[in-house]
Motif scaffolding. Structure first.
Motif, PDB file in Angstrom:
ATOM      1  N   UNK A  61       0.817  -1.211   0.000  1.00 22.93           N
ATOM      2  CA  UNK A  61       0.000   0.000   0.000  1.00 22.93           C
ATOM      3  C   UNK A  61       0.857   1.271   0.000  1.00 22.93           C
ATOM      4  N   UNK A  62       2.049   1.205  -0.553  1.00 22.40           N
ATOM      5  CA  UNK A  62       2.915   2.382  -0.653  1.00 22.40           C
ATOM      6  C   UNK A  62       2.366   3.282  -1.755  1.00 22.40           C
ATOM      7  N   UNK A  63       1.646   4.312  -1.370  1.00 25.69           N
ATOM      8  CA  UNK A  63       1.041   5.223  -2.339  1.00 25.69           C
ATOM      9  C   UNK A  63       2.067   6.198  -2.913  1.00 25.69           C
ATOM     10  N   UNK A  64       3.196   6.358  -2.262  1.00 32.21           N
ATOM     11  CA  UNK A  64       4.219   7.286  -2.739  1.00 32.21           C
ATOM     12  C   UNK A  64       5.134   6.641  -3.769  1.00 32.21           C
ATOM     13  N   UNK A  65       5.366   5.362  -3.612  1.00 25.86           N
ATOM     14  CA  UNK A  65       6.245   4.633  -4.519  1.00 25.86           C
ATOM     15  C   UNK A  65       5.697   3.209  -4.625  1.00 25.86           C
ATOM     16  N   UNK A  66       4.692   3.011  -5.460  1.00 21.44           N
ATOM     17  CA  UNK A  66       3.941   1.750  -5.470  1.00 21.44           C
ATOM     18  C   UNK A  66       4.752   0.555  -5.988  1.00 21.44           C
ATOM     19  N   UNK A  67       4.259  -0.647  -5.700  1.00 18.71           N
ATOM     20  CA  UNK A  67       4.959  -1.861  -6.122  1.00 18.71           C
ATOM     21  C   UNK A  67       5.271  -1.901  -7.619  1.00 18.71           C
ATOM     22  N   UNK A  68       4.409  -1.362  -8.446  1.00 15.76           N
ATOM     23  CA  UNK A  68       4.664  -1.354  -9.891  1.00 15.76           C
ATOM     24  C   UNK A  68       5.949  -0.591 -10.223  1.00 15.76           C
ATOM     25  N   UNK A  69       6.201   0.472  -9.510  1.00 16.60           N
ATOM     26  CA  UNK A  69       7.425   1.247  -9.716  1.00 16.60           C
ATOM     27  C   UNK A  69       8.642   0.414  -9.314  1.00 16.60           C
ATOM     28  N   UNK A  70       8.524  -0.342  -8.249  1.00 17.23           N
ATOM     29  CA  UNK A  70       9.621  -1.198  -7.808  1.00 17.23           C
ATOM     30  C   UNK A  70       9.836  -2.361  -8.772  1.00 17.23           C
ATOM     31  N   UNK A  71       8.752  -2.904  -9.318  1.00 15.44           N
ATOM     32  CA  UNK A  71       8.882  -3.971 -10.308  1.00 15.44           C
ATOM     33  C   UNK A  71       9.632  -3.462 -11.539  1.00 15.44           C
ATOM     34  N   UNK A  72       9.358  -2.237 -11.932  1.00 13.08           N
ATOM     35  CA  UNK A  72      10.068  -1.654 -13.077  1.00 13.08           C
ATOM     36  C   UNK A  72      11.564  -1.544 -12.796  1.00 13.08           C
ATOM     37  N   UNK A  73      11.925  -1.231 -11.551  1.00 11.80           N
ATOM     38  CA  UNK A  73      13.347  -1.172 -11.193  1.00 11.80           C
ATOM     39  C   UNK A  73      13.984  -2.553 -11.322  1.00 11.80           C
ATOM     40  N   UNK A  74      13.300  -3.579 -10.808  1.00 11.36           N
ATOM     41  CA  UNK A  74      13.814  -4.944 -10.904  1.00 11.36           C
ATOM     42  C   UNK A  74      13.958  -5.348 -12.370  1.00 11.36           C
ATOM     43  N   UNK A  75      12.957  -5.039 -13.172  1.00 10.51           N
ATOM     44  CA  UNK A  75      12.994  -5.385 -14.592  1.00 10.51           C
ATOM     45  C   UNK A  75      14.154  -4.703 -15.320  1.00 10.51           C
ATOM     46  N   UNK A  76      14.546  -3.523 -14.851  1.00  7.09           N
ATOM     47  CA  UNK A  76      15.629  -2.775 -15.502  1.00  7.09           C
ATOM     48  C   UNK A  76      17.008  -3.342 -15.171  1.00  7.09           C
ATOM     49  N   UNK A  77      17.096  -4.170 -14.148  1.00  6.48           N
ATOM     50  CA  UNK A  77      18.373  -4.773 -13.752  1.00  6.48           C
ATOM     51  C   UNK A  77      18.543  -6.079 -14.504  1.00  6.48           C
ATOM     52  N   UNK A  80       7.392  -7.563  -1.740  1.00  6.06           N
ATOM     53  CA  UNK A  80       6.281  -6.648  -1.471  1.00  6.06           C
ATOM     54  C   UNK A  80       5.663  -7.061  -0.140  1.00  6.06           C
ATOM     55  N   UNK A  81       5.740  -6.181   0.831  1.00  4.83           N
ATOM     56  CA  UNK A  81       5.200  -6.463   2.159  1.00  4.83           C
ATOM     57  C   UNK A  81       3.718  -6.132   2.196  1.00  4.83           C
ATOM     58  N   UNK A  82       2.937  -7.072   2.681  1.00  4.87           N
ATOM     59  CA  UNK A  82       1.492  -6.855   2.802  1.00  4.87           C
ATOM     60  C   UNK A  82       1.200  -5.939   3.988  1.00  4.87           C
ATOM     61  N   UNK A  83       0.061  -5.264   3.907  1.00  4.33           N
ATOM     62  CA  UNK A  83      -0.396  -4.378   4.990  1.00  4.33           C
ATOM     63  C   UNK A  83       0.684  -3.382   5.383  1.00  4.33           C
ATOM     64  N   UNK A  84       1.300  -2.761   4.377  1.00  9.30           N
ATOM     65  CA  UNK A  84       2.438  -1.881   4.620  1.00  9.30           C
ATOM     66  C   UNK A  84       2.448  -0.755   3.600  1.00  9.30           C
ATOM     67  N   UNK A  85       2.768   0.441   4.071  1.00  2.73           N
ATOM     68  CA  UNK A  85       2.889   1.597   3.196  1.00  2.73           C
ATOM     69  C   UNK A  85       4.350   1.930   2.930  1.00  2.73           C
ATOM     70  N   UNK A  86       4.641   3.222   2.825  1.00  2.00           N
ATOM     71  CA  UNK A  86       5.964   3.716   2.460  1.00  2.00           C
ATOM     72  C   UNK A  86       6.980   3.591   3.596  1.00  2.00           C
ATOM     73  N   UNK A  87       6.510   3.599   4.813  1.00  4.18           N
ATOM     74  CA  UNK A  87       7.404   3.587   5.981  1.00  4.18           C
ATOM     75  C   UNK A  87       7.610   2.151   6.470  1.00  4.18           C
ATOM     76  N   UNK A  88       8.089   1.293   5.596  1.00  4.72           N
ATOM     77  CA  UNK A  88       8.151  -0.149   5.863  1.00  4.72           C
ATOM     78  C   UNK A  88       8.946  -0.500   7.115  1.00  4.72           C
ATOM     79  N   UNK A  89      10.071   0.158   7.342  1.00  5.03           N
ATOM     80  CA  UNK A  89      10.881  -0.200   8.509  1.00  5.03           C
ATOM     81  C   UNK A  89      10.196   0.169   9.813  1.00  5.03           C
ATOM     82  N   UNK A  90       9.279   1.116   9.762  1.00  2.00           N
ATOM     83  CA  UNK A  90       8.517   1.478  10.960  1.00  2.00           C
ATOM     84  C   UNK A  90       7.232   0.662  11.064  1.00  2.00           C
ATOM     85  N   UNK A  91       6.601   0.395   9.932  1.00  2.03           N
ATOM     86  CA  UNK A  91       5.317  -0.288   9.925  1.00  2.03           C
ATOM     87  C   UNK A  91       5.447  -1.798  10.108  1.00  2.03           C
ATOM     88  N   UNK A  92       6.421  -2.384   9.452  1.00  3.81           N
ATOM     89  CA  UNK A  92       6.593  -3.841   9.456  1.00  3.81           C
ATOM     90  C   UNK A  92       8.064  -4.203   9.698  1.00  3.81           C
TER      91      UNK A  92
END
Length: 117
Positions: free
Chosen positions: A66-82, A91-103
């Motif tokens: 649930x990262x609305x600032x940098x969604x999973x699709x954006x991260x998938x594009x980074x992986x695809x570019x490597x 991709x962490x479930x029930x988690x937004x942008x602040x992953x280290x604090x949330x999960x």
């Protein structure tokens, strides 16, 4: 203002709870000059996408579902570019942008699995 601004930064279940209060406290510790510098960095930073293809080491890319600032699709594009490296997307479930604090346990478990591999 901070409470409204930070809402899309976290999973909805975090809003109003202790982690959200920690995010707000972090915002309150920041100065207007720090906010201005962060905004300037976001608006003027160069596109780093071309650099991704040159990464030659195993890479973990981690985000919250649930990262609305940098969604999973954006991260998938980074992986695809490597192209020439083993890049893993977590991709962490029930988690937004602040992953280290949330999960934090899920983040640490993902790092531990990745490092062990």
């Amino acid at each position: 203002m901070g409470a409204m601004w930070a809402r899309p930064m976290v999973h909805p279940s975090v809003v109003g709870g202790p982690v959200f209060e920690q995010v707000l406290a972090m915002l309150e510790r920041s100065s207007p000059a720090q906010f201005a510098a962060q905004i300037n960095a976001l608006l003027t930073r160069p596109d780093a996408a071309p650099v991704l293809a040159g990464i030659t080491c195993p890479t973990l890319v981690l985000t919250g579902r649930q990262d609305a600032w940098s969604p999973p699709e954006q991260h998938q594009a980074m992986v695809d570019a490597m192209h020439d490296v083993h890049a893993e997307l977590v991709v962490l479930e029930d988690c937004g942008h602040m992953s280290t604090m949330e999960q934090p346990d899920a983040v640490n478990a993902a790092f531990a699995r990745w490092l062990a591999a």
